[in-house]
Scaffold this active site. Structure first.
Site, PDB file in Angstrom:
ATOM      1  N   LYS A 198       0.872  -1.190   0.000  1.00 28.61           N
ATOM      2  CA  LYS A 198       0.000   0.000   0.000  1.00 28.61           C
ATOM      3  C   LYS A 198       0.901   1.229   0.000  1.00 28.61           C
ATOM      4  O   LYS A 198       1.437   1.617   1.040  1.00 28.61           O
ATOM      5  CB  LYS A 198      -0.881  -0.026   1.261  1.00 28.61           C
ATOM      6  CG  LYS A 198      -2.250   0.604   1.140  1.00 28.61           C
ATOM      7  CD  LYS A 198      -2.272   2.100   0.919  1.00 28.61           C
ATOM      8  CE  LYS A 198      -1.936   2.922   2.132  1.00 28.61           C
ATOM      9  NZ  LYS A 198      -1.785   4.358   1.777  1.00 28.61           N
ATOM     10  N   GLU A 273       9.207   1.050  11.154  1.00 27.91           N
ATOM     11  CA  GLU A 273      10.290   2.024  10.935  1.00 27.91           C
ATOM     12  C   GLU A 273       9.624   3.391  11.029  1.00 27.91           C
ATOM     13  O   GLU A 273       8.870   3.772  10.130  1.00 27.91           O
ATOM     14  CB  GLU A 273      10.912   1.846   9.553  1.00 27.91           C
ATOM     15  CG  GLU A 273      11.592   0.509   9.348  1.00 27.91           C
ATOM     16  CD  GLU A 273      12.898   0.388  10.112  1.00 27.91           C
ATOM     17  OE1 GLU A 273      13.401   1.400  10.616  1.00 27.91           O
ATOM     18  OE2 GLU A 273      13.397  -0.738  10.222  1.00 27.91           O
ATOM     19  N   CYS A 307      13.608  10.407   7.396  1.00 23.77           N
ATOM     20  CA  CYS A 307      13.362   9.960   8.776  1.00 23.77           C
ATOM     21  C   CYS A 307      14.578  10.209   9.662  1.00 23.77           C
ATOM     22  O   CYS A 307      14.432  10.449  10.852  1.00 23.77           O
ATOM     23  CB  CYS A 307      12.955   8.497   8.794  1.00 23.77           C
ATOM     24  SG  CYS A 307      14.113   7.455   7.901  1.00 23.77           S
TER      25      CYS A 307
HETATM   26  P1  NAD Z   1       2.239   8.392   7.704  1.00 25.84           P
HETATM   27  O1  NAD Z   1       2.439   7.634   8.963  1.00 25.84           O
HETATM   28  O2  NAD Z   1       1.244   9.471   7.660  1.00 25.84           O
HETATM   29  O3  NAD Z   1       1.860   7.410   6.501  1.00 25.84           O
HETATM   30  C1  NAD Z   1       2.630   6.263   6.215  1.00 25.84           C
HETATM   31  C2  NAD Z   1       1.744   5.250   5.529  1.00 25.84           C
HETATM   32  O4  NAD Z   1       0.749   4.814   6.463  1.00 25.84           O
HETATM   33  C3  NAD Z   1       0.993   5.773   4.305  1.00 25.84           C
HETATM   34  O5  NAD Z   1       0.952   4.771   3.315  1.00 25.84           O
HETATM   35  C4  NAD Z   1      -0.406   6.020   4.857  1.00 25.84           C
HETATM   36  O6  NAD Z   1      -1.412   5.912   3.888  1.00 25.84           O
HETATM   37  C5  NAD Z   1      -0.529   4.884   5.859  1.00 25.84           C
HETATM   38  N1  NAD Z   1      -1.534   5.096   6.908  1.00 25.84           N
HETATM   39  C6  NAD Z   1      -2.022   6.265   7.392  1.00 25.84           C
HETATM   40  N2  NAD Z   1      -2.961   6.017   8.339  1.00 25.84           N
HETATM   41  C7  NAD Z   1      -3.042   4.676   8.480  1.00 25.84           C
HETATM   42  C8  NAD Z   1      -3.799   3.815   9.320  1.00 25.84           C
HETATM   43  N3  NAD Z   1      -4.678   4.297  10.193  1.00 25.84           N
HETATM   44  N4  NAD Z   1      -3.609   2.486   9.209  1.00 25.84           N
HETATM   45  C9  NAD Z   1      -2.714   1.983   8.339  1.00 25.84           C
HETATM   46  N5  NAD Z   1      -1.974   2.750   7.510  1.00 25.84           N
HETATM   47  C10 NAD Z   1      -2.130   4.083   7.579  1.00 25.84           C
HETATM   48  O7  NAD Z   1       3.703   8.884   7.317  1.00 25.84           O
HETATM   49  P2  NAD Z   1       4.112   9.813   6.119  1.00 25.84           P
HETATM   50  O8  NAD Z   1       3.674  11.188   6.462  1.00 25.84           O
HETATM   51  O9  NAD Z   1       3.703   9.194   4.829  1.00 25.84           O
HETATM   52  O10 NAD Z   1       5.698   9.685   6.185  1.00 25.84           O
HETATM   53  C11 NAD Z   1       6.470  10.425   7.015  1.00 25.84           C
HETATM   54  C12 NAD Z   1       6.861   9.646   8.255  1.00 25.84           C
HETATM   55  O11 NAD Z   1       7.524   8.440   7.902  1.00 25.84           O
HETATM   56  C13 NAD Z   1       7.831  10.412   9.107  1.00 25.84           C
HETATM   57  O12 NAD Z   1       7.463  10.308  10.449  1.00 25.84           O
HETATM   58  C14 NAD Z   1       9.150   9.699   8.864  1.00 25.84           C
HETATM   59  O13 NAD Z   1      10.096   9.865   9.879  1.00 25.84           O
HETATM   60  C15 NAD Z   1       8.705   8.309   8.687  1.00 25.84           C
HETATM   61  N6  NAD Z   1       9.714   7.513   7.961  1.00 25.84           N
HETATM   62  C16 NAD Z   1      10.458   6.597   8.651  1.00 25.84           C
HETATM   63  C17 NAD Z   1      11.439   5.866   8.015  1.00 25.84           C
HETATM   64  C18 NAD Z   1      12.267   4.858   8.757  1.00 25.84           C
HETATM   65  O14 NAD Z   1      12.861   4.011   8.112  1.00 25.84           O
HETATM   66  N7  NAD Z   1      12.320   4.898  10.075  1.00 25.84           N
HETATM   67  C19 NAD Z   1      11.673   6.064   6.651  1.00 25.84           C
HETATM   68  C20 NAD Z   1      10.905   7.000   5.970  1.00 25.84           C
HETATM   69  C21 NAD Z   1       9.916   7.722   6.651  1.00 25.84           C
END
Ligand code: NAD
Length: 500
Positions: A198, A273, A307
């Site tokens: 997804k 992550e 991140c």
């Molecule tokens: P997000 O948490 O808003 O979304 C991530 C994913 O989760 C998307 O595909 C979104 O559609 C999905 N999602 C949202 N609500 C959900 C729910 N209720 N149930 C299941 N899935 C759901 O994050 P974002 O804004 O897309 O990305 C930024 C974040 O990702 C930052 O916090 C960043 O630090 C983190 N990140 C972490 C890493 C790592 O490896 N640690 C790498 C890249 C990004």
């Protein structure tokens, strides 16, 4: 899409954009069951330039069924490890051969520079898929000499097997869309799992193009299924689906907690992550000019939407003014522009929501007494640009110091001694990465074990390699991706004991 943009991208990218976008379920390219669609916007202009299906629970259910069929009855489990290795290598070759088109789509979708998308995102995805392909043939168990105390005369032969966990639900963010897809698909397929992916709603395009390349590479239908849709509908349905054995999630800490809660009901395995607030710690023996360049790269790379972004800069007092003024000059000189323009050094943020969120953090910092050393808000009327921003006169308890901003904003604080630096560096709920800038080996070595972070860099920041485990301490996540450690999360250990 306007004519100028059309001329800036390859025929291949134009052809992909001109065709209708559908989700991949089994061997079929399908619309959402209810026919709903999501708009995809160009962050440099705010214009809608594509639409993708808005998948929901019914679509996720179909995709999970296809993945289960491929796992339980299909060709995937019957394949030898070396056949899986070859297919993953073929996929890496396909990504490499189409890297320019993928980079252009990523740039249009996410806003990032097409050059960086090509040389960082695509290059890392190719490397990573090749590295993980190699693991398909190296998954092994162990034999054990056992002593069962209550029947000492009996003899047993005991061993362990590592078996694929089953259907993996992969939920990924928008900051490195194709690379994050590769991080999930690579180890899952190497381990013998099947996948429902997804992608983030903001950046679904390269995942759909990857789906085409997966089939072209010869990976059997149903092994990877791709459902586009919103997090609260498609993502939530995937996280709570009883047919999913494991969720591999990358995203924010807040959503990671929701995913973990949803998974509890079915005891779904979860790896997370999550976010970070990584410190860049400059010691007083460092070269201030080099440290400033390093700090700038640590925060401004990918518009700060990383991140592990170095979003907190701690500089030993003696060097503080020099490093911060150099960093502010670098920030002031950066050229903002669309990712497709080779001259631009900082692209737009991914969405209007993200731009406004980042600007409201800057306002909150200023409202609490921070001073702006460079930048300070949005740039231009069109698109989602935010000026590279350096905040000083901040306090450790401010929101801008404690919370992940996920944009081109760094807070700079002075410290007196190493004990104080370590205490401040560890003083957030996160623990993803940290960098130390110094050539004083003894001080650096003594600091490394004291930093609570999954990765510590020395004289560099956010450098990753497919072979090196990556993940977070504290609220930055659970589990490790990359390296041998990644395989652990996609396999179960089965112990076998045979009376002989
Ligand atoms: P997000 O948490 O808003 O979304 C991530 C994913 O989760 C998307 O595909 C979104 O559609 C999905 N999602 C949202 N609500 C959900 C729910 N209720 N149930 C299941 N899935 C759901 O994050 P974002 O804004 O897309 O990305 C930024 C974040 O990702 C930052 O916090 C960043 O630090 C983190 N990140 C972490 C890493 C790592 O490896 N640690 C790498 C890249 C990004």
């Amino acid at each position: 899409m306007d004519m100028t943009t059309r001329h800036l991208i390859s025929d291949a990218a134009n052809a992909f954009l001109a065709a209708p976008k559908r989700m991949l379920i089994g061997a079929d390219w399908v619309d959402a069951a209810d026919g709903a669609q999501l708009d995809v916007r160009n962050p440099a202009t705010g214009e809608v330039f594509a639409q993708v299906p808005a998948g929901k629970a019914a679509d996720v259910d179909r995709a999970v069924r296809a993945a289960r069929a491929a796992f339980e009855e299909g060709p995937w489990p019957a394949m030898s490890p070396v056949q899986r290795e070859r297919l993953l290598l073929a996929l890496a070759d396909k990504v490499e051969a189409n890297a320019q088109e993928l980079a252009e789509l990523e740039s249009l979708d996410n806003g990032k520079s097409v050059m960086l998308a090509r040389h960082v995102d695509m290059a890392m995805a190719v490397d990573f898929l090749r590295y993980m392909a190699g693991w398909a043939t190296k998954i092994e168990g162990a034999t054990h000499d056992v002593s069962v105390p209550f029947i000492p005369q009996a003899k047993f032969f005991a061993w362990t097997r590592r078996e694929p966990v089953g259907v993996v639900g992969a939920i990924i963010p928008w900051n490195f869309p194709l690379l994050m897809a590769a991080w999930k698909i690579g180890p899952a397929l190497a381990a013998g799992c099947t996948v429902v992916l997804k992608p983030a709603e903001e950046t679904p395009l390269t995942a759909l193009r990857l789906g085409q390349l997966i089939l072209e590479a010869g990976i059997p239908p149903g092994v990877v299924n791709i459902v586009t849709g919103l997090g609260e509908t498609a993502g939530a349905a995937l996280a709570s689906h009883p047919g999913v054995a494991k969720i591999a999630f990358t995203g924010s800490t807040a959503v990671g907690k929701l995913v973990q809660r949803a998974a509890i009901e079915n005891m779904t395995r979860v790896s997370l992550e999550l976010g970070g607030k990584s410190p860049v710690i400059v010691l007083d023996d460092a070269d201030p000019a080099q440290a400033a360049v390093g700090a700038a790269q640590a925060i401004f790379f990918n518009q700060g939407q990383v991140c592990t972004a170095g979003s907190r800069l701690y500089v030993q007092k003696k060097l503080f003014d020099k490093v911060v003024s150099e960093l502010a000059s670098i920030a002031n000189a950066m050229k903002l522009g669309p990712g497709l323009d080779p001259a631009s050094e900082l692209g737009p943020l991914v969405s209007e929501v993200q731009r406004d969120r980042v600007c409201s953090y800057i306002d909150s910092g200023v409202g609490q007494g921070a001073k702006v050393a460079s930048g300070g808000g949005r740039s231009g009327e069109k698109g989602y640009f935010v000026k590279p921003t350096v905040l000083v006169d901040v306090r450790q308890d401010m929101r801008v110091v404690q919370e992940e901003i996920f944009g081109p904003v760094v807070v700079a604080l002075p410290y007196d001694d190493i004990d104080e630096a370590v205490r401040l560096a560890n003083d957030t709920p996160y623990g993803l990465g940290a960098s130390i800038w110094s050539n004083d080996l003894a001080r650096v070595h003594r600091m490394i074990p004291r930093i609570k972070a999954g990765t510590v860099w020395v004289n560099c920041h956010s450098m990753l390699d497919a072979s090196l485990p990556f993940g977070g301490f504290k609220q930055s996540g659970i589990g490790r991706e990359m390296g041998r450690a990644a395989l652990d999360m996609f396999t179960e250990t089965k112990s076998v004991m045979m009376a002989v």
